[in-house]
Design a protein around this motif. Structure first.
Motif, PDB file in Angstrom:
ATOM      1  N   THR A 169       0.724  -1.101   0.035  1.00  0.00           N
ATOM      2  CA  THR A 169       0.187  -0.046  -0.077  1.00  0.00           C
ATOM      3  C   THR A 169       0.743   1.246   0.085  1.00  0.00           C
ATOM      4  O   THR A 169       0.587   2.174  -0.683  1.00  0.00           O
ATOM      5  N   LEU A 170       2.038   1.293   0.579  1.00  0.00           N
ATOM      6  CA  LEU A 170       2.814   2.430   0.604  1.00  0.00           C
ATOM      7  C   LEU A 170       3.472   2.718  -0.758  1.00  0.00           C
ATOM      8  O   LEU A 170       3.493   3.702  -1.063  1.00  0.00           O
ATOM      9  N   LEU A 171       3.812   1.404  -1.108  1.00  0.00           N
ATOM     10  CA  LEU A 171       4.303   1.618  -2.509  1.00  0.00           C
ATOM     11  C   LEU A 171       3.572   2.308  -3.753  1.00  0.00           C
ATOM     12  O   LEU A 171       3.648   2.936  -4.525  1.00  0.00           O
ATOM     13  N   GLY A 172       2.082   1.891  -3.474  1.00  0.00           N
ATOM     14  CA  GLY A 172       1.175   2.178  -4.099  1.00  0.00           C
ATOM     15  C   GLY A 172       0.972   3.682  -3.861  1.00  0.00           C
ATOM     16  O   GLY A 172       0.793   4.398  -4.860  1.00  0.00           O
ATOM     17  N   LEU A 173       0.911   4.067  -2.680  1.00  0.00           N
ATOM     18  CA  LEU A 173       0.663   5.556  -2.491  1.00  0.00           C
ATOM     19  C   LEU A 173       1.931   6.481  -3.073  1.00  0.00           C
ATOM     20  O   LEU A 173       1.522   7.381  -3.817  1.00  0.00           O
TER      21      LEU A 173
END
Length: 142
Positions: free
Chosen positions: A14-18
């Motif tokens: 999710t952090l990579l996606g953000l």
């Protein structure tokens, strides 16, 4: 893996996606960022619904199958036989159509492609069409 590991994996994805969402917004605008944010929510949704583990198991199974495929000559023999079978089916259908074509032509049941070919090469019956065809031939169009 335990639940904390799955949560950490979902949080990392999710952090990579953000980060991807932010970069998309800066480079291509709000519509691209909205699409990226949609993909960003999927890892957390998969973790919360319990399907993240299933997806990783499927990925591992596919990787095991591919590894076995690459290094197993028996598997390659099976793939070769499958390809050979498909080639035989296609060739037999082609030969069957060629074998049935003379019988259909004798009965007046030409295949659709052959009947349209004959219709195009047939002379025009209508006098008006014959005049138009003659004009086209004189001008080198037909």
């Amino acid at each position: 893996m335990d639940e904390a590991t799955w949560a950490a994996l979902a949080a990392t994805l999710t952090l990579l996606g953000l980060v991807w969402t932010y970069v998309s917004y800066r480079r291509r605008g709000a519509i691209a960022a909205m699409r990226a944010l949609g993909f960003t929510t999927l890892p957390v949704a998969a973790w919360l619904s319990g399907t993240l583990e299933m997806f990783t198991e499927i990925g591992g199974s596919v990787a095991d199958w591919a590894t076995g495929l690459v290094f197993n000559p028996i598997t390659w023999t099976g793939i070769g036989l499958a390809g050979f079978g498909v080639v035989l089916i296609v060739i037999s259908g082609y030969l069957r159509d060629r074998q049935l074509a003379p019988g259909r032509a004798a009965k007046g049941q030409l295949p659709e492609a052959a009947s349209t070919r004959d219709a195009r090469s047939a002379p025009a019956v209508d006098d008006d069409l014959a005049d138009i065809e003659a004009m086209l031939k004189r001008r080198g169009i037909q």
